[in-house]
Enzyme design. Sequence first.
Site, PDB file in Angstrom:
ATOM      1  N   GLU A 177      -7.205   8.889  -5.264  1.00 18.71           N
ATOM      2  CA  GLU A 177      -5.773   9.185  -5.405  1.00 18.71           C
ATOM      3  C   GLU A 177      -5.073   7.854  -5.598  1.00 18.71           C
ATOM      4  OE1 GLU A 177      -4.659  12.148  -5.403  1.00 18.71           O
ATOM      5  OE2 GLU A 177      -5.991  13.406  -4.229  1.00 18.71           O
ATOM      6  N   CYS A 237       4.040   7.150  -3.580  1.00 16.77           N
ATOM      7  CA  CYS A 237       3.285   7.315  -4.826  1.00 16.77           C
ATOM      8  C   CYS A 237       3.937   8.344  -5.736  1.00 16.77           C
ATOM      9  CB  CYS A 237       1.846   7.677  -4.517  1.00 16.77           C
ATOM     10  SG  CYS A 237       1.746   9.135  -3.500  1.00 16.77           S
TER      11      CYS A 237
HETATM   12  P1  NAD Z   1      -4.728  -0.993  -1.725  1.00 19.97           P
HETATM   13  O1  NAD Z   1      -5.521  -0.554  -2.897  1.00 19.97           O
HETATM   14  O2  NAD Z   1      -4.378  -2.421  -1.596  1.00 19.97           O
HETATM   15  O3  NAD Z   1      -5.509  -0.625  -0.351  1.00 19.97           O
HETATM   16  C1  NAD Z   1      -5.999   0.686  -0.098  1.00 19.97           C
HETATM   17  C2  NAD Z   1      -7.152   0.583   0.897  1.00 19.97           C
HETATM   18  O4  NAD Z   1      -8.238  -0.113   0.310  1.00 19.97           O
HETATM   19  C3  NAD Z   1      -6.785  -0.199   2.163  1.00 19.97           C
HETATM   20  O5  NAD Z   1      -7.369   0.430   3.272  1.00 19.97           O
HETATM   21  C4  NAD Z   1      -7.397  -1.562   1.912  1.00 19.97           C
HETATM   22  O6  NAD Z   1      -7.714  -2.263   3.104  1.00 19.97           O
HETATM   23  C5  NAD Z   1      -8.653  -1.204   1.143  1.00 19.97           C
HETATM   24  N1  NAD Z   1      -9.165  -2.289   0.298  1.00 19.97           N
HETATM   25  C6  NAD Z   1      -8.451  -3.298  -0.284  1.00 19.97           C
HETATM   26  N2  NAD Z   1      -9.292  -4.106  -0.985  1.00 19.97           N
HETATM   27  C7  NAD Z   1     -10.535  -3.600  -0.865  1.00 19.97           C
HETATM   28  C8  NAD Z   1     -11.828  -3.970  -1.383  1.00 19.97           C
HETATM   29  N3  NAD Z   1     -12.003  -5.029  -2.150  1.00 19.97           N
HETATM   30  N4  NAD Z   1     -12.894  -3.196  -1.056  1.00 19.97           N
HETATM   31  C9  NAD Z   1     -12.740  -2.103  -0.283  1.00 19.97           C
HETATM   32  N5  NAD Z   1     -11.546  -1.710   0.246  1.00 19.97           N
HETATM   33  C10 NAD Z   1     -10.457  -2.442  -0.050  1.00 19.97           C
HETATM   34  O7  NAD Z   1      -3.441  -0.060  -1.701  1.00 19.97           O
HETATM   35  P2  NAD Z   1      -2.115  -0.228  -0.839  1.00 19.97           P
HETATM   36  O8  NAD Z   1      -1.381  -1.434  -1.333  1.00 19.97           O
HETATM   37  O9  NAD Z   1      -2.427  -0.137   0.607  1.00 19.97           O
HETATM   38  O10 NAD Z   1      -1.318   1.094  -1.239  1.00 19.97           O
HETATM   39  C11 NAD Z   1      -0.465   1.163  -2.349  1.00 19.97           C
HETATM   40  C12 NAD Z   1      -1.103   1.899  -3.505  1.00 19.97           C
HETATM   41  O11 NAD Z   1      -1.564   3.179  -3.067  1.00 19.97           O
HETATM   42  C13 NAD Z   1      -0.112   2.167  -4.622  1.00 19.97           C
HETATM   43  O12 NAD Z   1      -0.717   1.945  -5.866  1.00 19.97           O
HETATM   44  C14 NAD Z   1       0.219   3.643  -4.434  1.00 19.97           C
HETATM   45  O13 NAD Z   1       0.672   4.274  -5.590  1.00 19.97           O
HETATM   46  C15 NAD Z   1      -1.080   4.198  -3.948  1.00 19.97           C
HETATM   47  N6  NAD Z   1      -0.879   5.442  -3.193  1.00 19.97           N
HETATM   48  C16 NAD Z   1      -1.317   6.606  -3.745  1.00 19.97           C
HETATM   49  C17 NAD Z   1      -1.128   7.813  -3.067  1.00 19.97           C
HETATM   50  C18 NAD Z   1      -1.633   9.128  -3.646  1.00 19.97           C
HETATM   51  O14 NAD Z   1      -1.764  10.082  -2.886  1.00 19.97           O
HETATM   52  N7  NAD Z   1      -1.898   9.232  -4.933  1.00 19.97           N
HETATM   53  C19 NAD Z   1      -0.492   7.813  -1.819  1.00 19.97           C
HETATM   54  C20 NAD Z   1      -0.048   6.609  -1.292  1.00 19.97           C
HETATM   55  C21 NAD Z   1      -0.258   5.422  -1.986  1.00 19.97           C
END
Ligand code: NAD
Length: 479
Positions: A244, A278
């Site tokens: 997502e 999002c």
């Molecule tokens: P992010 O991608 O930075 O982090 C998401 C998760 O991945 C976190 O738990 C983080 O610690 C982990 N992560 C980060 N780097 C990693 C790696 N190299 N390997 C494994 N895990 C890793 O996202 P964010 O900044 O926390 O959230 C914002 C994003 O999420 C935006 O793009 C937003 O649109 C999206 N979002 C989508 C939904 C949906 O339901 N579609 C809902 C909320 C947020």
Amino acid sequence: MKEYPYYIAGEFKKSNNVIAIENPVTAEPIAQIYETTSEDLKSAVDAAREASLLWREISKLDRANTLREIQRAILEHLSILAELETREIGKPHKESLFVDIPLAADCFGYYASFLETFTEELHHTSDGTDYIDYVPFGTCGVYLPYNVPLMIFGFSCAAALAGGNSLIVKPSEYGSLSLLELAKVIDRLDIPKGLINIVSGPGVTVGAHLARSPVDLISFTGSRGTLKKIVSESSVYPKKILCELGGANCTVIYNDADCEEAVQNVLGSAFMKQGQICIGTSIVLIEEKVYDRCVARLLEGVKTITLGDPFSATCTMGALPTKGHRDEVHARVQELVNKGNRLLTGGEIPSLKGYFYPPTIIEIDEILYEEFFAPVLLVKKVKNNEEIKKILRNNPTGLVAQLWSKDIVNLEKIAKTVSCGTIWLNTFARMNSATPFGGTKQSGWGRNLGKSGFFEYVQCRHLGIGFDKSPVSGWFGIP
Ligand code: NAD
């Protein structure tokens, strides 16, 4: 300072790597969490594997009871969970208290009811019976984004547990306190140790270890850049990935729209949670005749937004979670303005101590499919339906869209040509635990919530039971 250990196999654990958690509104430390070690992560995966073998054998009704207990536990601790999310993430308290945490609880209630009424398929023929049931994948690694950690925990984990899976939950390092607090409550439930594990720490270390581990399914909610890394990291042990992501979501206001209502919803969708939802609007496309009027109303609306202490009753916008994110947003805004796009409001870092950024509106001539994940809205004047359809069709992302017009027949026609997980016609945020949610194209694949959400976390199994000779008996003529 308050400490939040991580939770593995029913035990709370600390490591030598301490991470200070800052309140983005005051830029001061408020708590500390611990980076889960690779040994503890391995223990979490092992414990989750053991627990999944027990949990899958538990009847649907007993699973439903546990889901209701989790729902109750979240609601009973609503006040502390909402407070923690607001303190750590900087979003207005009323959003955490009235929307995010109650929605998380509701997901567990929904899947409890789902299990109570769900029946497997049976097909009888004269020579046998076919029984189709649903079995869990086993262990799920669940990644949460920072903006709505408990809500996404509900979106993904309620269905995963309903399906009979165990969990290793990895909240963001910028949004883990509410989950780690909830772990204390989960620990008191009568569930197998290791059914729900919560690890903490940076994505690049703990998240990457989890992706490389032999879990059976990854449910990822976050950004596209991180997904790419997880896809590559997880290939060590290939597994199903449900994802997502965000979207450069478009809202269209047609000439015949109820402009007041449309503008209200654009403001809400662009600026709630400092623009970090999002489903928010990234780009609003406004038809020529109502363009000036709508833009004027948007600017008037922005003036009513009050930045400040998210616990104050008058605050409608808090801070961004980190200085890094705030500075990056500002740099992107400046870049757009330097390229000749017109800044209509905002765009200046306020002289407040925390990581605030004002609601910002930029008028663009050429379409840009950008998600800022911040309070930045792009507005574009559009000529006609053809131009609108082209812009919507060419969007590389496909999470949500809003279409505003009194011509519902035209709206339905357009909606059918748009590739998006959710399209709202004359409304916004009409969603609940029963409505499937997810993206198309670069916004991801798979669905959370609703019946579809359940089926993402299970695989169907066919039991073919013969009462007579099988279709192959006698094929080779053996008497
Ligand atoms: P992010 O991608 O930075 O982090 C998401 C998760 O991945 C976190 O738990 C983080 O610690 C982990 N992560 C980060 N780097 C990693 C790696 N190299 N390997 C494994 N895990 C890793 O996202 P964010 O900044 O926390 O959230 C914002 C994003 O999420 C935006 O793009 C937003 O649109 C999206 N979002 C989508 C939904 C949906 O339901 N579609 C809902 C909320 C947020």
